[in-house]
Design an enzyme around this catalytic site. Structure first.
Site, PDB file in Angstrom:
ATOM      1  N   TYR A 162       0.845  -1.202   0.000  1.00 47.17           N
ATOM      2  CA  TYR A 162       0.000   0.000   0.000  1.00 47.17           C
ATOM      3  C   TYR A 162       0.876   1.246   0.000  1.00 47.17           C
ATOM      4  O   TYR A 162       1.865   1.306   0.727  1.00 47.17           O
ATOM      5  CB  TYR A 162      -0.906   0.027   1.235  1.00 47.17           C
ATOM      6  CG  TYR A 162      -2.369  -0.044   0.849  1.00 47.17           C
ATOM      7  CD1 TYR A 162      -2.990   1.077   0.306  1.00 47.17           C
ATOM      8  CD2 TYR A 162      -3.096  -1.214   0.968  1.00 47.17           C
ATOM      9  CE1 TYR A 162      -4.315   1.024  -0.099  1.00 47.17           C
ATOM     10  CE2 TYR A 162      -4.419  -1.276   0.570  1.00 47.17           C
ATOM     11  CZ  TYR A 162      -5.030  -0.158   0.038  1.00 47.17           C
ATOM     12  OH  TYR A 162      -6.332  -0.214  -0.367  1.00 47.17           O
ATOM     13  N   GLU A 210      -0.414   4.931  -0.361  1.00 46.44           N
ATOM     14  CA  GLU A 210      -1.177   6.171  -0.550  1.00 46.44           C
ATOM     15  C   GLU A 210      -0.257   7.375  -0.479  1.00 46.44           C
ATOM     16  O   GLU A 210       0.604   7.474   0.397  1.00 46.44           O
ATOM     17  CB  GLU A 210      -2.278   6.276   0.501  1.00 46.44           C
ATOM     18  CG  GLU A 210      -3.439   5.339   0.194  1.00 46.44           C
ATOM     19  CD  GLU A 210      -4.591   5.499   1.173  1.00 46.44           C
ATOM     20  OE1 GLU A 210      -4.483   6.306   2.109  1.00 46.44           O
ATOM     21  OE2 GLU A 210      -5.595   4.799   1.001  1.00 46.44           O
ATOM     22  N   THR A 227      -4.938   5.849 -21.579  1.00 47.73           N
ATOM     23  CA  THR A 227      -4.793   4.510 -21.021  1.00 47.73           C
ATOM     24  C   THR A 227      -3.393   4.046 -21.407  1.00 47.73           C
ATOM     25  O   THR A 227      -2.764   4.625 -22.300  1.00 47.73           O
ATOM     26  CB  THR A 227      -5.834   3.531 -21.610  1.00 47.73           C
ATOM     27  OG1 THR A 227      -5.760   3.593 -23.033  1.00 47.73           O
ATOM     28  CG2 THR A 227      -7.233   3.872 -21.159  1.00 47.73           C
ATOM     29  N   LYS A 252      -3.434   0.252 -24.765  1.00 42.74           N
ATOM     30  CA  LYS A 252      -3.890   0.095 -26.165  1.00 42.74           C
ATOM     31  C   LYS A 252      -2.645   0.104 -27.058  1.00 42.74           C
ATOM     32  O   LYS A 252      -1.835  -0.813 -26.963  1.00 42.74           O
ATOM     33  CB  LYS A 252      -4.912   1.185 -26.483  1.00 42.74           C
ATOM     34  CG  LYS A 252      -6.162   1.097 -25.586  1.00 42.74           C
ATOM     35  CD  LYS A 252      -7.217   2.083 -25.988  1.00 42.74           C
ATOM     36  CE  LYS A 252      -8.500   1.874 -25.228  1.00 42.74           C
ATOM     37  NZ  LYS A 252      -8.580   2.655 -23.971  1.00 42.74           N
ATOM     38  N   ARG A 281      -3.022  -2.767 -18.054  1.00 43.20           N
ATOM     39  CA  ARG A 281      -4.255  -1.990 -17.866  1.00 43.20           C
ATOM     40  C   ARG A 281      -3.960  -0.896 -16.872  1.00 43.20           C
ATOM     41  O   ARG A 281      -3.618  -1.166 -15.724  1.00 43.20           O
ATOM     42  CB  ARG A 281      -5.383  -2.855 -17.277  1.00 43.20           C
ATOM     43  CG  ARG A 281      -5.670  -4.148 -17.996  1.00 43.20           C
ATOM     44  CD  ARG A 281      -6.009  -3.917 -19.421  1.00 43.20           C
ATOM     45  NE  ARG A 281      -7.307  -3.321 -19.573  1.00 43.20           N
ATOM     46  CZ  ARG A 281      -8.254  -3.796 -20.379  1.00 43.20           C
ATOM     47  NH1 ARG A 281      -8.033  -4.889 -21.079  1.00 43.20           N
ATOM     48  NH2 ARG A 281      -9.407  -3.190 -20.502  1.00 43.20           N
TER      49      ARG A 281
END
Ligand SMILES: Cc1ncc(COP(=O)(O)O)c(C=O)c1O
Length: 423
Positions: free
Chosen positions: A56, A58, A228, A231, A237
């Site tokens: 994690y 943040e 993104t 592609k 992703r």
């Protein structure tokens, strides 16, 4: 044989492993012409499947809310630096979970609820997140929409200017999801400046072409650029938001803490790996070949009487209006899938049919170019598409089965990154 190997997955969870293998084989055997898809490298797959998923983080490098960031900070900084280098931008945020949340972050950074946003209409080629009615962006903001000219199939820049002057949007989107022609970023910038709007370029589809020098860049024209990473850019992703230094703080604050919690560190690492690949000379060659293949496929389709929106393509994407062929997009796409040719049904500009049963097909060459197909293969692909569309009208399943076999045979000669059939 999956690469990286999935032996433990096979031993522990054969149900999932079996489906992963089946999907890999499907991707190997089919002609994948979905314009938004690609094949990532085994290095990108390894980063995506790494222990970074356990952590994690943040916050941003040097300003985290959790301890233990000794390795995560340098990974994120590498991804940011590579994005800045590849795209020539002043600021990059690599934490957005995907393209839609990245676009939502742009709204949060620059707009208040109810403000006016101008984007390309969905049936004309825009994306849901550019203010379409069913999207939060169309419900929480006041959307105005531009489209393409009926005579050329190209973006109607006169309409864009007139609409901007009349409606005074605070944010203007350019770029889209079914736009086969070069986006005129300088023209959009001039209009945005005239009306005092923020210009956002959504380069999700064409990011790899821009990185490889095969499409003009919006840098210097757009205030903020979203993309993104999965592609034409050929990464995992994910998404990135890039901007001038002036907007860096607003963008970062919108992503975290505005919209998201912890970034997906395994994705960040994989984005860094993909950007490292995109910086190599081979990637420029890849981008050039994607466009050359699309142009060759468009020419071969046009020769067979297919009606192409705008008459052809400048990028990786082709939009076919099937109206003249007497078959709607959906049954044609479904038949093509059964014949081993994977693409999607799509609305075409001024489509009299509904988005769930539209008149068109959308296809792209990013994935097949990664497999190594060249311009010489494009007339055969156009011939198969033609045969299958005709067979759809006649409900001739035998043709589909024969084409599927021929496609499988062709694709067996082109290696797939990440998987190979057992020897
Ligand atoms: C132009 C454009 N923007 C944004 C997106 C959204 O990306 P995602 O599906 O990752 O949310 C897409 C996806 O196809 C797209 O084509």
């Amino acid at each position: 044989m999956h690469e990286p190997a999935i032996a433990r997955l096979r031993a522990q969870d054969p149900d999932i492993a079996g489906l992963v293998e089946a999907e890999a084989r499907r991707q190997f055997e089919k002609l994948r012409l979905i314009a938004s898809e690609n094949y990532v490298s085994p290095a990108v797959l390894e980063a995506t499947g790494s222990v970074l998923t356990n952590k994690y983080s943040e916050g941003y490098a040097g300003r985290r809310y959790y301890e233990g960031q000794q390795n995560i900070d340098p990974i994120e900084l590498l991804a940011v630096d590579r994005a800045k280098q590849v795209f020539g931008v002043e600021h990059a945020n690599v934490q957005s979970y995907s393209g839609s949340p990245a676009n939502l972050a742009v709204y949060l950074a620059f707009l208040e609820p109810g403000d006016t946003v101008m984007g390309m209409s969905l049936p004309m080629g825009g994306h849901l997140t550019h203010g379409w009615s069913v999207s939060a962006t169309g419900r929480w903001f006041r959307p105005v929409r531009y489209g393409v000219r009926e005579d050329t199939g190209r973006i109607d820049m006169d309409q864009v200017r007139d609409l901007a002057r009349a409606e005074r949007p605070k944010l203007i989107w350019c770029g889209g999801t079914a736009v086969p022609r070069t986006i005129d970023f300088p023209a959009f910038a001039e209009i945005a400046r005239e009306v005092g709007a923020v210009l956002a370029a959504d380069i999700a589809h064409i990011a790899g072409l821009i990185a490889g020098g095969a499409h003009p860049s919006p840098v210097g024209c757009a205030d903020v650029i979203t993309t993104t990473t999965h592609k034409t850019l050929r990464g995992p992703r994910g998404a990135m938001i890039m901007s001038t230094a002036e907007h860096a703080k607003a963008v970062d604050k919108a992503v975290f803490p505005g919209l998201q919690g912890g970034p997906h560190n395994h994705t960040t690492a994989a984005i860094a790996v993909a950007l490292g690949e995109a910086a190599r000379p081979e990637f420029a060659e890849y981008a050039r070949r994607v466009v050359a293949n699309a142009k060759a496929l468009a020419a071969a389709l046009a020769e067979r009487g297919f009606d192409l929106v705008s008459g052809g393509t400048d990028n990786h994407l082709i939009l076919i209006d099937l109206t003249g062929k007497g078959v709607p997009g959906k049954p044609a796409a479904q038949a093509l899938d059964r014949a081993g040719i994977e693409l999607n049904y799509n609305t075409v500009p001024f489509d009299p049919r509904t988005p769930f049963d539209p008149s068109g097909l959308r296809l792209g060459t990013a994935a097949i170019t990664t497999r190594g197909l060249t311009e010489e293969a494009m007339p055969q692909i156009a011939a198969w598409i033609d045969e299958v569309v005709q067979a759809t009208a006649k409900e001739d399943e035998a043709v589909l089965a024969r084409v599927a076999g021929e496609v499988r045979e062709l694709m067996a000669g082109y290696p797939m990154p990440g998987w190979a059939p057992a020897p």
